[in-house]
Design a protein around this motif. Structure first.
Motif, PDB file in Angstrom:
ATOM      1  N   SER A 284       0.853  -1.184   0.000  1.00  0.00           N
ATOM      2  CA  SER A 284       0.000   0.000   0.000  1.00  0.00           C
ATOM      3  C   SER A 284       0.889   1.234   0.000  1.00  0.00           C
ATOM      4  CB  SER A 284      -0.931   0.021   1.207  1.00  0.00           C
ATOM      5  OG  SER A 284      -1.804   1.141   1.140  1.00  0.00           O
ATOM      6  N   ALA A 285       0.288   2.367  -0.282  1.00  0.00           N
ATOM      7  CA  ALA A 285       1.015   3.636  -0.182  1.00  0.00           C
ATOM      8  C   ALA A 285       0.992   4.170   1.235  1.00  0.00           C
ATOM      9  CB  ALA A 285       0.411   4.662  -1.139  1.00  0.00           C
ATOM     10  N   THR A 286       0.061   3.664   2.044  1.00  0.00           N
ATOM     11  CA  THR A 286      -0.048   4.089   3.443  1.00  0.00           C
ATOM     12  C   THR A 286      -0.327   2.855   4.294  1.00  0.00           C
ATOM     13  OG1 THR A 286      -2.405   4.549   3.071  1.00  0.00           O
ATOM     14  CG2 THR A 286      -0.876   6.408   2.923  1.00  0.00           C
ATOM     15  N   ILE A 287       0.516   2.591   5.269  1.00  0.00           N
ATOM     16  CA  ILE A 287       0.305   1.458   6.167  1.00  0.00           C
ATOM     17  C   ILE A 287       0.438   1.952   7.605  1.00  0.00           C
ATOM     18  CG2 ILE A 287       1.131  -0.818   6.899  1.00  0.00           C
ATOM     19  CD1 ILE A 287       2.023  -1.385   4.131  1.00  0.00           C
ATOM     20  N   PRO A 288      -0.677   2.162   8.305  1.00  0.00           N
ATOM     21  CA  PRO A 288      -0.621   2.594   9.708  1.00  0.00           C
ATOM     22  C   PRO A 288       0.059   1.531  10.565  1.00  0.00           C
ATOM     23  CG  PRO A 288      -2.824   2.896   8.775  1.00  0.00           C
ATOM     24  CD  PRO A 288      -2.052   2.092   7.790  1.00  0.00           C
ATOM     25  N   SER A 289       0.517   1.937  11.725  1.00  0.00           N
ATOM     26  CA  SER A 289       1.244   1.023  12.608  1.00  0.00           C
ATOM     27  C   SER A 289       0.391  -0.166  13.032  1.00  0.00           C
ATOM     28  CB  SER A 289       1.737   1.778  13.838  1.00  0.00           C
ATOM     29  OG  SER A 289       0.647   2.389  14.532  1.00  0.00           O
ATOM     30  N   SER A 290      -0.913   0.058  13.241  1.00  0.00           N
ATOM     31  CA  SER A 290      -1.797  -1.047  13.653  1.00  0.00           C
ATOM     32  C   SER A 290      -1.901  -2.101  12.557  1.00  0.00           C
ATOM     33  CB  SER A 290      -3.192  -0.501  13.981  1.00  0.00           C
ATOM     34  OG  SER A 290      -3.744   0.190  12.868  1.00  0.00           O
ATOM     35  N   VAL A 291      -2.014  -1.648  11.297  1.00  0.00           N
ATOM     36  CA  VAL A 291      -2.090  -2.579  10.175  1.00  0.00           C
ATOM     37  C   VAL A 291      -0.746  -3.283   9.988  1.00  0.00           C
ATOM     38  CG1 VAL A 291      -2.430  -2.778   7.677  1.00  0.00           C
ATOM     39  CG2 VAL A 291      -3.897  -1.269   9.030  1.00  0.00           C
ATOM     40  N   GLU A 292       0.344  -2.552  10.181  1.00  0.00           N
ATOM     41  CA  GLU A 292       1.669  -3.149  10.036  1.00  0.00           C
ATOM     42  C   GLU A 292       1.869  -4.268  11.055  1.00  0.00           C
ATOM     43  OE1 GLU A 292       6.391  -1.791  10.054  1.00  0.00           O
ATOM     44  OE2 GLU A 292       4.789  -0.320  10.342  1.00  0.00           O
ATOM     45  N   THR A 293       1.456  -4.035  12.289  1.00  0.00           N
ATOM     46  CA  THR A 293       1.583  -5.064  13.326  1.00  0.00           C
ATOM     47  C   THR A 293       0.757  -6.293  12.983  1.00  0.00           C
ATOM     48  OG1 THR A 293       1.912  -3.348  15.007  1.00  0.00           O
ATOM     49  CG2 THR A 293       1.276  -5.541  15.779  1.00  0.00           C
ATOM     50  N   LEU A 294      -0.468  -6.080  12.502  1.00  0.00           N
ATOM     51  CA  LEU A 294      -1.338  -7.191  12.136  1.00  0.00           C
ATOM     52  C   LEU A 294      -0.762  -7.981  10.965  1.00  0.00           C
ATOM     53  CD1 LEU A 294      -4.020  -8.710  12.413  1.00  0.00           C
ATOM     54  CD2 LEU A 294      -5.070  -6.986  10.938  1.00  0.00           C
ATOM     55  N   LEU A 296       2.423  -8.169   9.905  1.00  0.00           N
ATOM     56  CA  LEU A 296       3.648  -8.883  10.268  1.00  0.00           C
ATOM     57  C   LEU A 296       3.342 -10.139  11.072  1.00  0.00           C
ATOM     58  CD1 LEU A 296       5.983  -5.888  11.185  1.00  0.00           C
ATOM     59  CD2 LEU A 296       6.035  -7.292   9.117  1.00  0.00           C
ATOM     60  N   GLY A 297       2.231 -10.116  11.834  1.00  0.00           N
ATOM     61  CA  GLY A 297       1.841 -11.292  12.603  1.00  0.00           C
ATOM     62  C   GLY A 297       1.396 -12.454  11.729  1.00  0.00           C
ATOM     63  N   LEU A 298       1.050 -12.180  10.467  1.00  0.00           N
ATOM     64  CA  LEU A 298       0.615 -13.224   9.544  1.00  0.00           C
ATOM     65  C   LEU A 298       1.762 -13.753   8.681  1.00  0.00           C
ATOM     66  CD1 LEU A 298      -2.674 -11.490   8.298  1.00  0.00           C
ATOM     67  CD2 LEU A 298      -2.513 -13.363   9.939  1.00  0.00           C
ATOM     68  N   MET A 299       2.953 -13.184   8.837  1.00  0.00           N
ATOM     69  CA  MET A 299       4.068 -13.514   7.956  1.00  0.00           C
ATOM     70  C   MET A 299       5.143 -14.322   8.675  1.00  0.00           C
ATOM     71  SD  MET A 299       4.525  -9.965   5.831  1.00  0.00           S
ATOM     72  CE  MET A 299       3.295  -9.417   4.662  1.00  0.00           C
ATOM     73  N   VAL A 300       5.961 -14.983   7.875  1.00  0.00           N
ATOM     74  CA  VAL A 300       7.094 -15.748   8.379  1.00  0.00           C
ATOM     75  C   VAL A 300       8.371 -15.125   7.824  1.00  0.00           C
ATOM     76  CG1 VAL A 300       8.232 -17.997   8.449  1.00  0.00           C
ATOM     77  CG2 VAL A 300       5.717 -17.859   8.474  1.00  0.00           C
ATOM     78  N   ASP A 301       9.274 -14.704   8.721  1.00  0.00           N
ATOM     79  CA  ASP A 301      10.545 -14.082   8.333  1.00  0.00           C
ATOM     80  C   ASP A 301      10.306 -13.017   7.259  1.00  0.00           C
ATOM     81  OD1 ASP A 301      13.242 -13.565   8.238  1.00  0.00           O
ATOM     82  OD2 ASP A 301      13.669 -15.179   6.808  1.00  0.00           O
ATOM     83  N   PRO A 302       9.512 -11.994   7.556  1.00  0.00           N
ATOM     84  CA  PRO A 302       9.122 -11.033   6.521  1.00  0.00           C
ATOM     85  C   PRO A 302      10.244 -10.093   6.106  1.00  0.00           C
ATOM     86  CG  PRO A 302       8.290 -10.328   8.639  1.00  0.00           C
ATOM     87  CD  PRO A 302       8.927 -11.672   8.864  1.00  0.00           C
ATOM     88  N   LEU A 303      10.113  -9.596   4.897  1.00  0.00           N
ATOM     89  CA  LEU A 303      10.988  -8.559   4.362  1.00  0.00           C
ATOM     90  C   LEU A 303      10.179  -7.270   4.303  1.00  0.00           C
ATOM     91  CD1 LEU A 303      13.701  -7.804   2.991  1.00  0.00           C
ATOM     92  CD2 LEU A 303      12.639  -8.419   0.809  1.00  0.00           C
ATOM     93  N   ARG A 304      10.612  -6.239   5.019  1.00  0.00           N
ATOM     94  CA  ARG A 304       9.883  -4.968   5.069  1.00  0.00           C
ATOM     95  C   ARG A 304      10.559  -3.969   4.141  1.00  0.00           C
ATOM     96  NH1 ARG A 304       9.701  -3.405  11.229  1.00  0.00           N
ATOM     97  NH2 ARG A 304       8.291  -1.807  10.477  1.00  0.00           N
TER      98      ARG A 304
END
Length: 550
Positions: A284-294, A296-304
């Protein structure tokens, strides 16, 4: 520019020269002759324009399309994660690093990858979960479409099945159409061995019939692009056991209150049916911190991959315009039209369907070539409006926020926020419809004395994006968290869009109705009086008759 003033006087659009036909000379002034430009959105190269004007090159003789040089400015990036893949320096690297075919690379229209593409493409090719945030118009769609085409091709070569290999979830039907167009371009319409489909009503009906034992089996395709609500209805009819890639485009929108329930159902169904490892990409062009936390919780070894998160595109010139009142907004737009400050194509954003329709009627009355798109129009109507806008048959398009997300219309010159957006995310996505792919654009935000709190959010985005911020803007201060939440929950109450002429007409109509009602009341009184007189005369006649009998 004299476009709108000439057109409102009935100027004739002359296509004769553009199509190479001979035209008899006349004595009209240059201002009365407007040659409509065929390539309205400037998407063709110079050689393609010359070929179309001369009319001499046939389809067989056409050369491959020239690569488009990206001029998107370099922005600060923040790449986090373990074992970060080496970014791409050019698309040609894909041939050596990941064995991508030259046929596929030849269909990529850009010469060099953008920042988001240089980071995300290798990440997906290395089967990494990715959370990506980049400004609007930076090429996020191609960043996941290109690697998915290559990976799905390999899966089909190993084992051909009717299951969906890649699922792309988007918030709007317009964005789904745009994503499918990218797949169609890179797969040569499916001839490259990858079949992509949008989950339409008709496809949903065929899949449901197949699941219920219909004789003719329908396959959803290798890549399925869908909106949340429609996909929820199709979960029982689609096999997701072979799903290898999941993309959530405009992830912050998919996780907000509007789509959160459906998105959760879809993710739950995938976890139940899908057994192998699943590569996930959220953008997305905008990712609030709450959405980012959610996420990342669904990912495995994520790349940000974070490229200027929460900032608007640097190619957009952002301006604030104080209009005083709601009537002043309409006057400001009309002055822009008259002064040539609204060069087509242009977008105007409002906060509700009613206001969109009202503003369209006002501008139509002024002779502006305008149309409207919002959630209450049917899917076919919305598709037709977008196509007309892309073909320059509509010069100004009035929209609600349904058009603010992910829609890539090349060449939009101006975006006007007729109503101040309720959040920084909405503002960034709105103005992101211009200044795309390195082009420059302008964004005007009209505000009144009632919009002071909401404008503080806009000023903050302007400052973060590097735009010029005046001293009077800085003195406004910042909006606190409570005010931001209140603005998101409930939009500002505004006066109806209308002119003084319209109000005077309403007053005259009211007076006319009152006079009519008064005349009707007098007529009824006269009728009742005549009726009583007639009844009294009849009683007197009967009394006289009775006396004569006696």
């Amino acid at each position: 520019m004299e476009f709108f003033r000439l057109l409102s006087r009935g100027a004739k659009l002359d296509n004769a020269d553009a199509f190479g036909r001979k035209k008899t000379e006349d004595k009209k002034s240059d201002a009365e002759r407007i040659v409509r430009e065929l390539d309205f959105f400037h998407t063709k190269t110079a050689s393609e324009k010359k070929s179309s004007e001369d009319g001499e090159i046939t389809k067989r003789e056409r050369k491959p399309q020239a690569k488009i040089e990206s001029t998107i400015p370099h922005r600060k990036s923040n790449i986090r994660g373990s074992d970060i893949p080496q970014p791409l320096a050019s698309f040609e690297e894909l041939a050596t690093r990941f064995e991508v075919s030259q046929q596929l690379l030849g269909r990529v229209r850009f010469n060099t990858p953008t920042q988001i593409q240089a980071e995300v493409i290798p990440g997906i090719m290395h089967d990494r979960d990715i959370l990506a945030c980049a400004p609007t118009g930076s090429g996020k769609t191609l960043a996941y479409v290109l690697p998915l085409v290559q990976l799905v091709q390999k899966i089909n070569e190993e084992k051909k099945t009717g299951n969906v290999k890649a699922l792309i979830l988007v918030p709007t039907k317009e964005l789904a159409t745009q994503v499918l167009e990218q797949f169609t371009l890179l797969t040569a319409g499916g001839r490259a061995g990858v079949k992509a489909n949008i989950l339409t009503k008709s496809l949903l009906a065929r899949l449901t019939s197949s699941a219920n034992g219909a004789a003719e089996k329908t396959k959803p395709g290798d890549v399925l692009v869908a909106t949340p609500l429609r996909l929820v209805r199709a979960l029982d009819a689609i096999e997701l056991e072979g799903l290898r890639h999941l993309v959530l485009d405009e992830a912050d929108r998919l996780f907000d209150t509007t789509f959160a329930e459906q998105t959760d159902q879809i993710l739950g169904a995938i976890r139940k049916q899908q057994q192998d490892s699943l590569q996930k990409t959220f953008l997305s062009a905008t990712i609030p911190s709450s959405v980012e936390t959610l996420a990342l919780g669904l990912m495995v070894d994520p790349l940000r991959v974070l490229i200027s998160p929460g900032r608007a595109a640097a190619t957009v010139d952002q301006r604030l315009v104080f209009a005083g009142t709601e009537a002043g907004k309409l006057l400001a737009v009309r002055q822009m039209v008259q002064a040539g400050e609204l060069p087509p194509p242009a977008l105007i954003f409002v906060q509700s369907v009613e206001r969109a329709n009202a503003l369209m009627h006002e501008l139509v009355y002024d002779g502006v070539n305008v149309d409207v798109i919002h959630g209450e129009r049917t899917e076919s109507q919305r598709r037709a409006v977008v196509e007309r806008f892309k073909k320059a048959e509509v010069w100004v398009l009035i929209c609600t926020d349904v058009f603010a997300r992910g829609i890539d219309v090349h060449g939009v010159n101006v975006v006007i926020n007729y109503d101040v957006p309720q959040s920084a995310q909405a503002y960034i996505h709105r103005i992101g419809r211009t200044g795309r792919a390195g082009r420059t654009g302008k964004a005007f935000t009209l505000f009144t004395k009632d919009d002071i709190e909401a404008v503080k959010i806009v000023v903050n985005v302007m400052r973060e994006s590097g735009c010029k911020v005046e001293d009077w803007m800085m003195r406004m201060g910042k909006a606190d968290k409570q005010m931001k939440k209140q603005l998101k929950r409930k939009p500002s109450e505004r006066e109806e869009i209308g002119t003084q002429v319209k109000k005077l007409k309403a007053v005259e109509d009211k007076k006319r109705k009152e006079k009519k009602a008064k005349r009707e009341e007098e007529r009824l009184k006269k009728t009742e009086k005549k009726k009583k007189k007639k009844q009294k005369d009849a009683e007197n006649e009967q009394k006289d008759a009775d006396e004569e009998e006696l």
